[in-house]
Design an enzyme around this catalytic site. Structure first.
Site, PDB file in Angstrom:
ATOM      1  N   ASN A  96       0.639  -1.073  -0.023  1.00 35.48           N
ATOM      2  CA  ASN A  96       0.040  -0.047  -0.042  1.00 35.48           C
ATOM      3  C   ASN A  96       0.819   0.993   0.059  1.00 35.48           C
ATOM      4  O   ASN A  96       0.659   2.132   0.913  1.00 35.48           O
ATOM      5  CB  ASN A  96      -0.923   0.148   1.217  1.00 35.48           C
ATOM      6  CG  ASN A  96      -0.256  -0.110   2.482  1.00 35.48           C
ATOM      7  OD1 ASN A  96       0.787  -0.476   2.524  1.00 35.48           O
ATOM      8  ND2 ASN A  96      -1.009   0.502   3.469  1.00 35.48           N
ATOM      9  N   ASP A 306       0.057  -6.207  12.367  1.00 34.58           N
ATOM     10  CA  ASP A 306      -0.631  -5.439  11.275  1.00 34.58           C
ATOM     11  C   ASP A 306      -0.292  -4.022  11.512  1.00 34.58           C
ATOM     12  O   ASP A 306      -1.198  -3.090  11.300  1.00 34.58           O
ATOM     13  CB  ASP A 306      -2.299  -5.558  11.341  1.00 34.58           C
ATOM     14  CG  ASP A 306      -3.020  -5.210  10.112  1.00 34.58           C
ATOM     15  OD1 ASP A 306      -2.299  -5.357   9.034  1.00 34.58           O
ATOM     16  OD2 ASP A 306      -4.028  -5.137   9.988  1.00 34.58           O
TER      17      ASP A 306
END
Length: 416
Positions: A96, A306
Site C-alpha cells: 500500500n 498489522d
C-alpha cells in the site's frame, strides 16, 4: 561480526538446547559454539543482559512503512529500525505505497532500500495492478524479484473469477495468494462492528456476516482451484469455524489474526477515539474468545501486529473520516505475553516463516545467527516514549504489557 552471548536461556523447540541456559559464541555471523561456559580469549564483544532469553528471530507477516510515497508516515530505514527494536528479524512489507508495488522493478527497489540491514525486508506484491482489483499484476515476475506473497492490502477481491484465476496461475510457481476477508456490499459504510455498541454510539456497523461470506466464498474457490491461500487478519467466530472446517478438508489454507483483535472489543470505541478504528473492526468478547481458541488449537496459524503508521491528519479527525489502522510492532511481544506463555508467544511470532518462504533459523552450532534477545518478565505501561515509529497511532497506548525486547542478531549484524 563476532560476539559472545553470556548466560542466555534458549527458547527454541527445534533446538537441542531448548530450555537450557548456555553461552553462545557467534563468529562471522554464524553460531560456532554453544556450551555452559565459553571463554573469550579473542576478546570478542560480550552481551550480558538481565534474565536474557534468546529465540529464533521473529517474523511479522503484515507491516506497512509508507515509503515510497508516504514517507511522512514512515520510511523504510526507520521502519526496519522499529522492527529490530521490537525483536523482528524479518517482516513482510505490504504494497500500500504510492506507487503500489505491482511489478518486479518495484519489488527490486524495496529490496535494495533494505540491503545491509539486520532485518530482512520481504516485499508483498500487489495481487492486482495498482491494487484496483481489475487485472492481475505481474505475479511471476515479482516472485522472481523477491516477493513472498501477493495481496491488495485491506482491499477484498470483489470479482470471484479473479481470485479463481489468481490461485490457478500462482499454483504454477508456488505463489501465495492473500485475500482480505470482507464483502464490501455487506460491510457498506460501516466504521465499526455492528452490534449494541454501534447502535448506542450512532455509528454505522460492519457485521460479522461481511467477513463470513467472503471467507466462505474464498474457501469454496480454493477447493475448486487448488493453490495456496492465506486469509489475513480474521476477526470473527464464523471465520474461525469456516477455516477450521477447511483445514479438516486438507485445503492449503492459512490465516492470521491481528494482535489487537485478541485483546480489545468494540466497547473501546465509546469515547470515539480513532486509535481504535481498525480494519477489520474490533468485534465482541464472543469473537475474541473464538479467536483465542483458534490460536490455541492451531486453526489460526500466526499473529501479526498489522503495523500501519498513520499521520495525525489521518487519525485526529471526525471518526467517520479517520483512516483505519494502528502501529503494533513495538507492543506486539508485550501484548502477547499478557495472553500466552512465553513459549507460546515465541511460537506465534515465528510460525509464519515457512508459509512466507522463510527458513527457520534453528539455534544450533553451525547455523547462521538469526535470533531475538529478550526478557520475558516484568510489567510496564506502554507509553509514547517507547514508540520508535515516526507515527504514534498505537492502539496499545497506556496499556500494561509484559516483557522487554533487547534487540536482534541477524544478517551478520547486531541491533540492540
Amino acid at each position: 561480526m563476532n560476539v559472545l552471548i553470556k548466560s542466555a536461556t534458549i527458547i527454541d523447540a527445534k533446538s537441542d538446547f531448548h530450555n537450557a541456559t548456555h553461552d553462545i559464541l557467534i563468529e562471522k555471523g554464524a553460531i560456532s559454539k554453544i556450551a555452559k561456559s565459553i571463554k573469550n580469549p579473542k576478546n570478542y564483544k560480550e552481551i550480558k543482559l538481565d534474565n536474557l532469553h534468546v529465540s529464533q528471530g521473529w517474523f511479522d507477516s503484515s507491516v506497512c512503512f509508507g515509503e515510497p510515497g508516504f514517507e511522512d508516515r514512515e520510511t523504510i530505514i526507520n521502519g526496519l529500525k522499529t522492527a529490530a527494536k521490537s525483536g523482528f528479524t524479518s517482516v513482510a512489507l505490504q504494497a500500500n505505497t504510492c506507487p503500489v508495488i505491482d511489478c518486479n522493478s518495484d519489488v527490486s527497489f524495496i529490496k535494495s532500500k533494505a540491503q545491509h540491514h539486520a532485518v530482512s525486508l520481504m516485499p508483498v506484491g500487489a495481487l492486482t495492478k495498482n491494487s484496483e482489483g481489475v487485472a492481475l499484476a505481474e505475479l511471476f515476475d515479482m516472485q522472481n524479484a523477491g516477493a513472498v506473497a501477493f495481496s491488495d492490502y485491506k482491499r477484498p477481491i470483489i470479482n470471484p473469477n479473479l481470485l479463481k484465476i489468481a490461485l490457478q496461475y500462482a499454483s504454477n510457481f508456488g505463489g501465495l495468494v492473500c485475500s482480505f476477508p470482507q464483502e464490501n456490499k455487506i460491510a457498506g459504510n460501516g466504521v465499526m462492528n455492528e452490534h449494541v455498541t454501534s447502535t448506542n454510539l450512532g455509528l454505522k456497523g460492519n457485521p460479522n456476516l461481511a467477513e463470513a461470506l467472503q471467507v466462505a466464498r474464498d474457501l469454496y474457490i480454493l477447493e475448486y482451484t487448488g493453490g495456496k491461500l492465506h486469509i489475513p487478519t480474521i476477526s470473527t467466530v464464523e471465520a474461525v469455524d469456516l477455516i477450521r472446517a477447511a483445514k479438516q478438508k486438507k485445503l492449503d489454507i492459512t490465516c492470521s489474526v491481528a494482535i489487537h483483535n485478541l485483546f480489545m472489543d468494540d466497547t473501546e470505541l465509546k469515547e470515539f477515539d480513532t486509535r481504535f478504528k481498525v480494519l477489520p473492526p474490533l468485534r465482541t468478547q464472543n469473537d475474541i474468545e473464538a479467536l483465542i481458541e483458534g490460536v490455541n488449537d492451531g486453526t489460526i496459524d500466526m499473529v501479526t501486529s498489522d503495523h500501519n503508521p498513520l499521520t495525525i491528519e489521518d487519525k485526529k479527525i471526525e471518526f467517520d473520516y479517520a483512516t483505519y489502522g494502528t502501529i503494533g510492532l513495538e507492543s506486539a511481544f508485550g501484548a502477547l505475553q499478557n495472553l500466552f506463555t512465553t513459549k507460546k508467544t515465541i511460537k506465534l511470532l515465528t510460525n509464519g516463516k515457512a508459509r512466507f518462504s522463510l527458513e527457520n533459523s534453528i539455534i544450533k552450532e553451525g547455523a547462521l545467527a538469526n535470533m531475538t534477545l529478550f526478557n520475558p518478565d516484568g510489567k510496564y505501561t506502554f507509553t509514547a516514549d517507547r514508540i520508535v515509529s515516526k507515527s504514534k497511532n498505537s492502539i496499545f497506548l497506556d496499556r500494561e504489557l509484559k516483557g522487554k525486547v533487547y534487540g536482534i542478531i541477524a544478517n551478520n549484524k547486531i541491533e540492540l
